[in-house]
Write a protein that holds these residues in place. Sequence first.
Motif, mmCIF file in Angstrom:
data_model
loop_
_atom_site.group_PDB
_atom_site.id
_atom_site.type_symbol
_atom_site.label_atom_id
_atom_site.label_comp_id
_atom_site.label_asym_id
_atom_site.label_seq_id
_atom_site.Cartn_x
_atom_site.Cartn_y
_atom_site.Cartn_z
ATOM 1 N N VAL A 1 0.847 -1.204 0.000
ATOM 2 C CA VAL A 1 0.000 0.000 0.000
ATOM 3 C C VAL A 1 0.880 1.251 0.000
ATOM 4 C CG1 VAL A 1 -1.652 1.333 1.380
ATOM 5 C CG2 VAL A 1 -1.956 -1.127 1.105
ATOM 6 N N PHE A 2 1.967 1.214 0.778
ATOM 7 C CA PHE A 2 2.911 2.349 0.799
ATOM 8 C C PHE A 2 3.493 2.601 -0.598
ATOM 9 C CE2 PHE A 2 7.422 3.562 1.071
ATOM 10 C CZ PHE A 2 7.288 4.826 1.643
ATOM 11 N N LEU A 3 3.875 1.522 -1.292
ATOM 12 C CA LEU A 3 4.413 1.673 -2.646
ATOM 13 C C LEU A 3 3.362 2.251 -3.594
ATOM 14 C CD1 LEU A 3 6.462 -1.631 -3.064
ATOM 15 C CD2 LEU A 3 7.339 0.678 -2.740
ATOM 16 N N ALA A 4 2.105 1.798 -3.435
ATOM 17 C CA ALA A 4 1.035 2.303 -4.298
ATOM 18 C C ALA A 4 0.803 3.802 -4.062
ATOM 19 C CB ALA A 4 -0.251 1.520 -4.033
ATOM 20 N N VAL A 5 0.837 4.219 -2.804
ATOM 21 C CA VAL A 5 0.647 5.646 -2.482
ATOM 22 C C VAL A 5 1.813 6.466 -3.032
ATOM 23 C CG1 VAL A 5 0.495 7.310 -0.612
ATOM 24 C CG2 VAL A 5 -0.726 5.141 -0.450
ATOM 25 N N LEU A 6 3.028 5.938 -2.870
ATOM 26 C CA LEU A 6 4.212 6.659 -3.361
ATOM 27 C C LEU A 6 4.163 6.788 -4.878
ATOM 28 C CD1 LEU A 6 6.494 7.831 -1.693
ATOM 29 C CD2 LEU A 6 7.891 5.858 -2.314
ATOM 30 N N LEU A 7 3.681 5.736 -5.566
ATOM 31 C CA LEU A 7 3.555 5.797 -7.028
ATOM 32 C C LEU A 7 2.583 6.902 -7.437
ATOM 33 C CD1 LEU A 7 3.376 2.113 -8.331
ATOM 34 C CD2 LEU A 7 4.962 3.890 -9.051
ATOM 35 N N ARG A 8 1.506 7.052 -6.661
ATOM 36 C CA ARG A 8 0.488 8.058 -6.997
ATOM 37 C C ARG A 8 1.077 9.461 -7.052
ATOM 38 N NH1 ARG A 8 -5.246 9.259 -3.842
ATOM 39 N NH2 ARG A 8 -5.875 10.983 -5.175
ATOM 40 N N TRP A 9 2.054 9.710 -6.179
ATOM 41 C CA TRP A 9 2.622 11.054 -6.107
ATOM 42 C C TRP A 9 3.973 11.130 -6.808
ATOM 43 C CZ3 TRP A 9 -0.814 14.481 -4.531
ATOM 44 C CH2 TRP A 9 -1.888 13.989 -3.796
ATOM 45 N N THR A 10 4.286 10.120 -7.630
ATOM 46 C CA THR A 10 5.584 10.097 -8.298
ATOM 47 C C THR A 10 5.466 10.073 -9.816
ATOM 48 O OG1 THR A 10 6.441 8.818 -6.426
ATOM 49 C CG2 THR A 10 7.802 8.873 -8.402
ATOM 50 N N VAL A 11 4.529 9.277 -10.335
ATOM 51 C CA VAL A 11 4.457 9.094 -11.787
ATOM 52 C C VAL A 11 3.266 9.854 -12.363
ATOM 53 C CG1 VAL A 11 5.547 6.822 -11.694
ATOM 54 C CG2 VAL A 11 3.080 6.991 -11.494
ATOM 55 N N PRO A 12 3.374 10.277 -13.645
ATOM 56 C CA PRO A 12 2.249 10.985 -14.277
ATOM 57 C C PRO A 12 1.181 10.017 -14.765
ATOM 58 C CG PRO A 12 4.071 10.819 -15.807
ATOM 59 C CD PRO A 12 4.552 10.208 -14.523
ATOM 60 N N ARG A 13 -0.005 10.562 -15.011
ATOM 61 C CA ARG A 13 -1.128 9.749 -15.489
ATOM 62 C C ARG A 13 -0.948 9.420 -16.973
ATOM 63 N NH1 ARG A 13 -5.242 13.298 -14.442
ATOM 64 N NH2 ARG A 13 -5.639 12.347 -12.427
ATOM 65 N N VAL A 14 -1.283 8.192 -17.372
ATOM 66 C CA VAL A 14 -1.200 7.793 -18.782
ATOM 67 C C VAL A 14 -2.483 8.195 -19.503
ATOM 68 C CG1 VAL A 14 0.306 5.832 -18.263
ATOM 69 C CG2 VAL A 14 -2.178 5.510 -18.327
ATOM 70 N N ARG A 15 -2.416 8.196 -20.839
ATOM 71 C CA ARG A 15 -3.623 8.470 -21.632
ATOM 72 C C ARG A 15 -4.415 7.175 -21.776
ATOM 73 N NH1 ARG A 15 -0.004 10.535 -25.468
ATOM 74 N NH2 ARG A 15 -0.729 8.887 -26.871
ATOM 75 N N ILE A 16 -5.682 7.302 -22.192
ATOM 76 C CA ILE A 16 -6.543 6.116 -22.310
ATOM 77 C C ILE A 16 -6.024 5.153 -23.370
ATOM 78 C CG2 ILE A 16 -8.116 7.307 -23.891
ATOM 79 C CD1 ILE A 16 -9.099 4.630 -21.310
ATOM 80 N N ASP A 17 -5.481 5.692 -24.501
ATOM 81 C CA ASP A 17 -4.973 4.785 -25.534
ATOM 82 C C ASP A 17 -3.714 4.070 -25.056
ATOM 83 O OD1 ASP A 17 -3.816 7.410 -25.626
ATOM 84 O OD2 ASP A 17 -2.766 6.813 -27.454
ATOM 85 N N GLN A 18 -2.880 4.772 -24.285
ATOM 86 C CA GLN A 18 -1.685 4.128 -23.718
ATOM 87 C C GLN A 18 -2.085 3.041 -22.727
ATOM 88 O OE1 GLN A 18 0.135 7.666 -22.119
ATOM 89 N NE2 GLN A 18 1.514 7.902 -23.868
ATOM 90 N N LEU A 19 -3.115 3.325 -21.942
ATOM 91 C CA LEU A 19 -3.581 2.348 -20.963
ATOM 92 C C LEU A 19 -4.094 1.078 -21.641
ATOM 93 C CD1 LEU A 19 -5.559 2.879 -17.778
ATOM 94 C CD2 LEU A 19 -6.655 1.532 -19.530
ATOM 95 N N LEU A 20 -4.904 1.252 -22.697
ATOM 96 C CA LEU A 20 -5.452 0.075 -23.383
ATOM 97 C C LEU A 20 -4.360 -0.674 -24.133
ATOM 98 C CD1 LEU A 20 -8.826 1.555 -24.659
ATOM 99 C CD2 LEU A 20 -8.431 0.086 -22.695
ATOM 100 N N ASP A 21 -3.410 0.058 -24.740
ATOM 101 C CA ASP A 21 -2.289 -0.606 -25.429
ATOM 102 C C ASP A 21 -1.476 -1.440 -24.448
ATOM 103 O OD1 ASP A 21 -2.980 0.378 -27.842
ATOM 104 O OD2 ASP A 21 -1.462 1.952 -27.923
ATOM 105 N N LEU A 22 -1.207 -0.881 -23.281
ATOM 106 C CA LEU A 22 -0.423 -1.608 -22.270
ATOM 107 C C LEU A 22 -1.135 -2.896 -21.849
ATOM 108 C CD1 LEU A 22 2.009 -1.661 -20.300
ATOM 109 C CD2 LEU A 22 0.569 -0.443 -18.653
#
Length: 372
Positions: free
Chosen positions: A322-343
Amino acid sequence: MNSGIDLQGSFIDLLMGFGLPASLAKLLWIPLPMVLMLLGATVGVLVSVWLERKISAAAQQRIGPEYMGPFGFLAPAADGLKLVFKEDIIPAKSDPLLFTLGPALVVIPVFLSYLIVPFGQNLVITDLGIGVFLWIALSSIAPIGLLMAGYSSNNKYSLLGGLRAAAQSISYEIPLALSVLAVVMMSNSLSTIDIVNQQSGYGILGWNIWRQPVGFIIFWIAALAECERLPFDLPEAEEELVAGYQTEYSGMKFGLFYVGSYVNLILSALLFAVIYLGGWESPIPVGFLTNLIGVSETTPWLQVITASLGIVMVLFKAYLLVFLAVLLRWTVPRVRIDQLLDLGWKFLLPVSLVNLLLTAGLKLAFPFAFGG
């Protein structure tokens, strides 16, 4: 090693000690697991919300909650009370029944999935032989609730948000199921208890994280997307779709979506700890330590300590994630919907299929290491 604590057996024996017949004692046991599950999940959500505020404040060099209780510990409870007493608004020309059922369909399956999370050999509400299958089946209900919430709101932004949330959830459900299937194949069982037992005996070296290095990465990425956590929180992308399928919701119905997200995150972390990090097993085998100090594993006080250590280990591993998930939220930018579906469709799905086939091959070639 048996932990020595059997919740159901101890409860029934206690009531029979007070003179109640066995049938009545068993009847009284039936609602208790559900109450324990609700209480545990609720406390887990409150702790996670507080941790998220504190960790995000530290990441941004702020103080975070401070005045409500020691270190602001009562701030999540105050937020919950505020949502409970807020007015429940139902939009004009919406479908009131579907509008109400949507949040319930998102939250209830997540709570029910807690039934299969083990905290020890006997510390599980119900040891189902199809535990993992039940969890995957229950998690597939959530997209229906998201679509229902978006469709019934009589708002084009909510409808688009519901469609995006459902597409995201379905895209990552399949790679997650395939990554778990590889572990099930090695364990020869769908029971979460059996999956942990398959990792026991060698301490940290026996955990599935070493035998499924690709699977655990796929699982965690898919779990973050399922929980709509950054960088995959597209249904809530306020710059694009207001608040997605939640736009028209207020009061406790909005709170249910909020609670559901955190309950799902904690559930994913708990199951990740069970499937890949040895569950209640400690990094150094307890049997090795007892042999070292010359104490029998069947000693009652040692079994109580072992069971308590198991609960601490599961919670520690889960909240580390959970700590890693929270840290990720404040570290990485949001992806676009097409990037999300491609991934999801073009990368995670084929990789998870290859991982499953590779696991099957290794199981045949090295049965002593891969559960043959």
